[in-house]
Scaffold this motif. Structure first.
Motif, PDB file in Angstrom:
ATOM      1  N   VAL A 603      14.468 127.192  61.791  1.00 20.15           N
ATOM      2  CA  VAL A 603      14.969 128.295  60.647  1.00 20.15           C
ATOM      3  C   VAL A 603      14.049 128.340  59.451  1.00 20.15           C
ATOM      4  O   VAL A 603      13.390 127.270  59.105  1.00 20.15           O
ATOM      5  N   PRO A 604      14.188 129.416  58.755  1.00 14.85           N
ATOM      6  CA  PRO A 604      13.238 129.610  57.623  1.00 14.85           C
ATOM      7  C   PRO A 604      13.690 128.492  56.623  1.00 14.85           C
ATOM      8  O   PRO A 604      14.971 128.291  56.419  1.00 14.85           O
ATOM      9  N   LEU A 605      12.682 128.081  55.674  1.00 17.19           N
ATOM     10  CA  LEU A 605      13.161 127.200  54.658  1.00 17.19           C
ATOM     11  C   LEU A 605      12.990 127.966  53.520  1.00 17.19           C
ATOM     12  O   LEU A 605      11.986 128.831  53.168  1.00 17.19           O
ATOM     13  N   ILE A 606      14.036 127.869  52.552  1.00 17.40           N
ATOM     14  CA  ILE A 606      14.034 128.813  51.285  1.00 17.40           C
ATOM     15  C   ILE A 606      14.090 127.678  50.026  1.00 17.40           C
ATOM     16  O   ILE A 606      15.183 126.861  50.050  1.00 17.40           O
ATOM     17  N   ASP A 607      13.264 127.587  49.291  1.00 17.81           N
ATOM     18  CA  ASP A 607      13.387 127.004  48.119  1.00 17.81           C
ATOM     19  C   ASP A 607      14.446 127.610  46.964  1.00 17.81           C
ATOM     20  O   ASP A 607      14.068 128.650  46.721  1.00 17.81           O
ATOM     21  N   VAL A 608      15.394 126.734  46.836  1.00 21.59           N
ATOM     22  CA  VAL A 608      16.542 127.406  46.061  1.00 21.59           C
ATOM     23  C   VAL A 608      15.853 127.807  44.634  1.00 21.59           C
ATOM     24  O   VAL A 608      16.328 128.794  44.024  1.00 21.59           O
ATOM     25  N   GLY A 609      15.251 126.943  43.854  1.00 24.46           N
ATOM     26  CA  GLY A 609      14.537 127.294  42.659  1.00 24.46           C
ATOM     27  C   GLY A 609      13.737 128.435  42.614  1.00 24.46           C
ATOM     28  O   GLY A 609      14.027 129.190  41.763  1.00 24.46           O
ATOM     29  N   ARG A 636      21.006 131.309  60.082  1.00 20.49           N
ATOM     30  CA  ARG A 636      21.065 130.120  59.433  1.00 20.49           C
ATOM     31  C   ARG A 636      19.621 130.028  58.712  1.00 20.49           C
ATOM     32  O   ARG A 636      18.560 130.627  58.978  1.00 20.49           O
ATOM     33  N   ALA A 637      19.559 129.221  57.615  1.00 18.04           N
ATOM     34  CA  ALA A 637      18.324 129.076  56.820  1.00 18.04           C
ATOM     35  C   ALA A 637      18.509 127.340  56.225  1.00 18.04           C
ATOM     36  O   ALA A 637      19.405 126.938  56.136  1.00 18.04           O
ATOM     37  N   GLY A 638      17.390 126.900  55.887  1.00 16.73           N
ATOM     38  CA  GLY A 638      17.098 125.529  55.367  1.00 16.73           C
ATOM     39  C   GLY A 638      17.172 125.896  54.010  1.00 16.73           C
ATOM     40  O   GLY A 638      15.854 126.452  53.452  1.00 16.73           O
ATOM     41  N   VAL A 639      18.047 125.450  53.091  1.00 14.82           N
ATOM     42  CA  VAL A 639      17.862 125.594  51.529  1.00 14.82           C
ATOM     43  C   VAL A 639      17.224 124.384  50.988  1.00 14.82           C
ATOM     44  O   VAL A 639      18.060 122.991  51.188  1.00 14.82           O
ATOM     45  N   VAL A 640      16.215 124.545  50.242  1.00 13.06           N
ATOM     46  CA  VAL A 640      15.364 123.225  49.957  1.00 13.06           C
ATOM     47  C   VAL A 640      15.737 123.037  48.346  1.00 13.06           C
ATOM     48  O   VAL A 640      15.934 123.752  47.495  1.00 13.06           O
ATOM     49  N   ALA A 641      16.442 121.736  47.972  1.00  9.21           N
ATOM     50  CA  ALA A 641      16.690 121.419  46.662  1.00  9.21           C
ATOM     51  C   ALA A 641      16.133 120.243  46.359  1.00  9.21           C
ATOM     52  O   ALA A 641      15.647 119.222  47.170  1.00  9.21           O
ATOM     53  N   ASP A 642      16.153 119.954  44.944  1.00 10.53           N
ATOM     54  CA  ASP A 642      15.520 118.454  44.682  1.00 10.53           C
ATOM     55  C   ASP A 642      16.521 117.455  45.128  1.00 10.53           C
ATOM     56  O   ASP A 642      15.940 116.306  45.531  1.00 10.53           O
ATOM     57  N   GLU A 643      17.570 117.302  44.773  1.00 13.59           N
ATOM     58  CA  GLU A 643      18.479 116.387  45.293  1.00 13.59           C
ATOM     59  C   GLU A 643      19.960 116.670  45.198  1.00 13.59           C
ATOM     60  O   GLU A 643      20.461 117.852  44.744  1.00 13.59           O
ATOM     61  N   ILE A 644      20.758 115.934  45.942  1.00 20.60           N
ATOM     62  CA  ILE A 644      22.301 116.252  45.903  1.00 20.60           C
ATOM     63  C   ILE A 644      22.868 115.217  45.016  1.00 20.60           C
ATOM     64  O   ILE A 644      22.809 114.144  45.089  1.00 20.60           O
ATOM     65  N   GLN A 645      23.494 115.827  44.320  1.00 18.33           N
ATOM     66  CA  GLN A 645      24.440 114.633  43.128  1.00 18.33           C
ATOM     67  C   GLN A 645      25.818 114.321  44.046  1.00 18.33           C
ATOM     68  O   GLN A 645      26.268 113.583  43.253  1.00 18.33           O
TER      69      GLN A 645
END
Lengths: 702, 153
Positions: A603-609, A636-645
């Motif tokens: 799946v493609p990775l997408i940096d949410v920022g 589908r896609a992989g959304v990249v984030a710094d962290e999960i709160q």
């Protein structure tokens, strides 16, 4: 709003309910489930509508309701059998009645021709149009008891026309017997559209006026040929009390004002002052707006006690509870950050408060929840109309009408359901001949069902038609350049091609579905609500549209994530799983893109920022977290984030109320720290990956 | 929203400073004035949209008026304030350097904006008001917000 207007609004509300009941009962009769009580209820509904309409002077509505009522009366007294064909006519009549009511509300116009045809059909059931004798109208009757003043009409010059001309000279005897010229005029107008002129030249001045004499003469002219007998029939039972002259091809009398009957009626009424009614009748009419409700209630006296509450009050309460939830979260966060810590009694008290607020929120939301019945009830009519227009035989079966869903969602259900039904009948079902040829019953069945499934409402529209013609769909998609000719697609994927923008399967653009609004628009509007739509089909057996929506558009279960310095919320429904990727699972592709290997799939990775323009360069995916998300249609896609709160229920706040739609963002919410956090529009983010060139970073200011 | 003009044609205005210039707004459009809080930036927005803040449960967009008028970006300080105004049926916060005063002016003293060959001036300045050796630019609110993105379909 003055009190009269208020009564009128109440009347309209009650009419809506009465008409819904009316249709419901007729459908029961059609299905052969009704009994004498059902027929009585049908009659009462029409009667109540008519009663109120008379009080407010909705003439067209009264006239139609009256004919309808007369027919129903025959059914009630057993003269007319409630057989299917009859009920079908009555169902269509109830549609026309709804149109009349809408027109009375000032929303829409009545298709005169259709209404007239309908009236004739109803009259045919009774076996004659001579029901004026029982006419309930006393509005204008015996207007001369009050004394006329000369009327001024503003008119267009009459068009000279050949055809049939009728001159009608009512005598004082006729009025004395309680007949009303207005009713004749209306009846004549009903035979065919006519030009009606009033000759008031014989009217003396007020001091010389004999209130019981008759001074008025009407000339009625039909431009086209009409049935002379039908006209004579109208006057059948007044005989010499109202002499008429009928002439063919008479020249139009010059310089006579021509008016349409409605305007004339209005003028006469205005000029005649208050309607002439006896005291008794008057009371009955004033009381009638309230009466229908009472009658229905007495019928179902065992029903739960309910109150009518202004929607605004409920909405305001929901807003306030939303604030309460936010405030409670803020308070909890402050306590957690303070030195007292989680173990203190304050923290325990806060936990209880959280429980309570959650419960209050649930109960308040439940107040606004409504059964989908209100939407489903509108559908039988639609189905009849589409069936009529396409020449197909359709039976609509509804299930799960009592499934409850928040009002905000209810309002948005109607359009997609309408569209899906149109599609099912127009594209899904075959013609009766085709069906018979393939060994099916000529009558197609369309099923409309609602159910709750995993915290969402699911609406299914299925037909037992021919199913999706996959080779044809594929061919169209290839021709329109939507897919590659050699694309390897599963059956399911082919079925869902119909949701692609610019796709329409009807080989000829039909009147029903081909209104320039394709399934892609339906899909987009549903996605805008956080919903999904898909189709499954079995060739020869039929298709099923499945639409799922969140139960409410007021709160959302979300995952709170951070990207850069921003806190964002991803809707939980879109997240398949979350993971911390291993370096070997990340496969760079092209100059600056990367894929993530998840259990064999890439799946493609997408940096949410980056996608939101919050930063220019993506972070290292292995240092952050990946939310595996699934958009509509299964992308589908992989959304990249710094962290999960963490996970939490958030109150949805519109960005559009004070600002406008923002790309990549579905809505906003307010988090525990009192700041606004944005809720991601997962689909838009997946789509942004495809046309990255458009996503330009923005200068940030904070 | 226009002020109700009394017989003496007095107009009530709130004046504020952005950089070295004085501006004013019809006070009838102002709902409240509040301190500056950090806004949540909105993606894909024009630079003068600072983001959104929470105004008692409502999401309020913040427009950097200085940037909107082409005078550069505001660097918020302790004295920076947000003037919450009605624009049509929307509530919008305007970030300004400081609020000066509420004043009444005679409508007759308002002068038409002279043409200075500047689009932003023509777009946002309704008129100018000379006052005690200073000059106030009367702000036109209608076009402060970016044009709404109209949804296709």
């Amino acid at each position: 709003m003055d009190s009269f207007e208020a009564i009128k609004q109440t009347y309209f509300q009650e009419c809506d309910e009465l008409l819904a009941d009316l249709e419901q009962n007729l459908l029961m009769l059609e299905a052969g489930e009704g009994d004498g009580d059902t027929i009585n209820a049908v009659f009462r509904a029409v009667h109540s509508v008519k009663g109120g309409a008379g009080a407010f002077g909705f003439e067209a509505l009264v006239a139609f309701a009256h004919i309808f009522e007369t027919t129903l009366d025959d059914m009630r007294s057993g003269k007319l059998d409630p057989e299917q064909d009859v009920i079908k006519i009555m169902l269509r009549a109830s549609d026309v009645l709804v149109d009349h009511l809408q027109a009375a509300k000032g929303q829409g116009v009545v298709d005169e021709e259709r209404a007239a045809t309908m009236s004739r059909e109803l009259e045919a059931l009774v076996g004659g149009g001579s029901n004026e004798e029982t006419a309930p109208l006393s509005g204008e009757s015996g207007g001369d008891e009050w004394g006329f003043k000369p009327l001024m009409f503003e008119v267009d010059a009459p068009a000279p026309a050949a055809g049939l001309t009728l001159v009608m000279r009512p005598t004082a005897t006729m009025y004395a017997k309680g007949h009303d010229a207005v009713l004749f005029l209306r009846e004549l107008e009903r035979i065919a559209h006519a030009e009606i002129e009033l000759d008031a030249s014989a009217l003396p001045s007020l001091d010389a006026l004999d209130p019981e004499a008759s001074y008025l003469t009407w000339t009625v002219r039909w431009p086209a040929d009409v049935d002379e007998k039908a006209i004579r029939d109208v006057f059948d039972f007044v005989g010499d009390d109202c002499p008429i002259e009928l002439k063919r091809d008479a020249p139009a009398p010059p310089h006579q004002p021509a008016v349409d009957v409605a305007a004339m009626l209005a003028n006469i009424r205005d000029a005649a002052g208050p309607p002439v009614v006896t005291e008794e009748e008057h009371e009955e009419k004033v009381a009638s707006p309230a009466a229908p409700g009472g009658k229905i209630e007495s019928k179902s006296g065992a029903a739960a006690a309910t109150i009518r509450v202004d929607l605004e009050r409920v909405d305001r309460m929901i807003d306030l509870v939303g604030e309460l939830v936010i405030n409670q979260a803020m308070l909890a966060q402050r306590v957690a950050e303070s030195e007292t810590g989680r173990s203190s009694s304050i923290a325990m008290g806060l936990d209880e408060l959280e429980q309570l607020t959650r419960e209050i929120q649930d109960s308040v939301m439940a107040i606004r929840a409504q059964p989908v019945k209100s939407v489903f009830q509108r559908m039988p009519r639609l189905v009849r109309e589409i069936a009529g227009a396409t020449g197909k035989q359709v039976r609509l079966v509804t299930e799960g009408e009592n499934t409850e869903v928040d009002k905000t969602v209810i309002e948005r259900l109607s359009d997609p359901i309408t569209h899906m039904l149109r599609n099912a009948i127009d594209h899904g079902l075959e013609t009766p001949e085709e069906r018979s040829a393939s060994g099916k019953s000529p009558e197609g069945v369309v099923r409309l069902a609602a159910l709750h499934r995993s915290g969402r409402i699911v609406i299914e529209v299925s037909d037992d038609g021919k199913g999706i013609n996959r080779p044809r769909v594929r061919e169209i998609a290839v021709n329109k350049g939507l897919i590659q000719p050699d694309a390897n697609l599963s059956d399911d994927e082919i079925d869902n091609l119909i949701f692609l923008p610019g796709f329409s399967t009807a080989s000829a653009v039909s009147n029903i579905s081909g209104r320039g609004v394709g399934m892609d628009v339906v899909k987009r509007s549903i996605q805008g609500l956080g919903g999904r739509i898909s189709i499954a089909s079995v060739p020869g057996k039929g298709s099923t549209f499945t639409l799922s929506l969140p139960l409410t558009l007021a709160v959302l279960d979300g995952m709170v994530i951070s990207a850069g310095e921003q806190t964002l919320v991803a809707p939980l429904t879109a997240i398949v799983e979350t993971l911390r990727p291993k370096p070997q699972d990340i496969r760079p592709i092209g100059p600056n893109a990367a894929l993530l290997a998840v259990r064999g799939a890439h799946v493609p990775l997408i940096d949410v920022g980056v996608a939101l323009g919050l930063r220019d360069t993506p972070i290292d995916a292995t240092a952050g977290v990946v939310l595996l998300v699934e958009g509509e249609g299964g992308a589908r896609a992989g959304v990249v984030a710094d962290e999960i709160q963490g996970q939490r229920q958030v109150v949805i706040k519109s960005l559009e109320a004070n600002y406008q739609r923002v790309g990549g963002i579905a809505a906003a919410t307010i988090l525990g720290d009192g700041r606004v956090a944005l809720i991601l529009d997962v689909d838009a983010i997946i789509a942004s990956q495809r046309d990255r060139t458009e996503a330009k970073p923005i200068a940030l200011a904070s | 929203m226009d002020a109700t003009i009394s017989h003496t044609e007095l107009l009530e205005l709130i004046s504020f400073r952005i950089g070295e210039q004085d501006f004013c707004l019809d006070i009838m459009a102002v709902r409240e004035v509040r301190g500056w809080t950090v806004a949540t930036p909105l993606p894909h927005s024009p630079p003068y949209v600072r983001g959104v803040i929470n105004l008692r449960g409502a999401v309020l967009p913040i427009i950097d008026l200085k940037a909107r008028l082409g005078l550069g970006e505001t660097v918020p300080t302790q004295r920076s304030v947000i003037i919450v105004v009605h624009i049509g049926d929307r509530l919008v916060g305007l970030l300004v350097d400081e609020v000066s005063e509420v004043l009444e002016v005679d409508k007759a003293t308002i002068q038409a904006t002279p043409s200075v060959g500047c689009d932003t001036v023509e777009q946002f300045v309704r008129g100018i008001i000379p006052l005690e050796g200073r000059m106030l630019s009367w702000i036109e609110l209608d076009e402060i917000l970016p044009v709404r993105i109209d949804e296709a379909a």
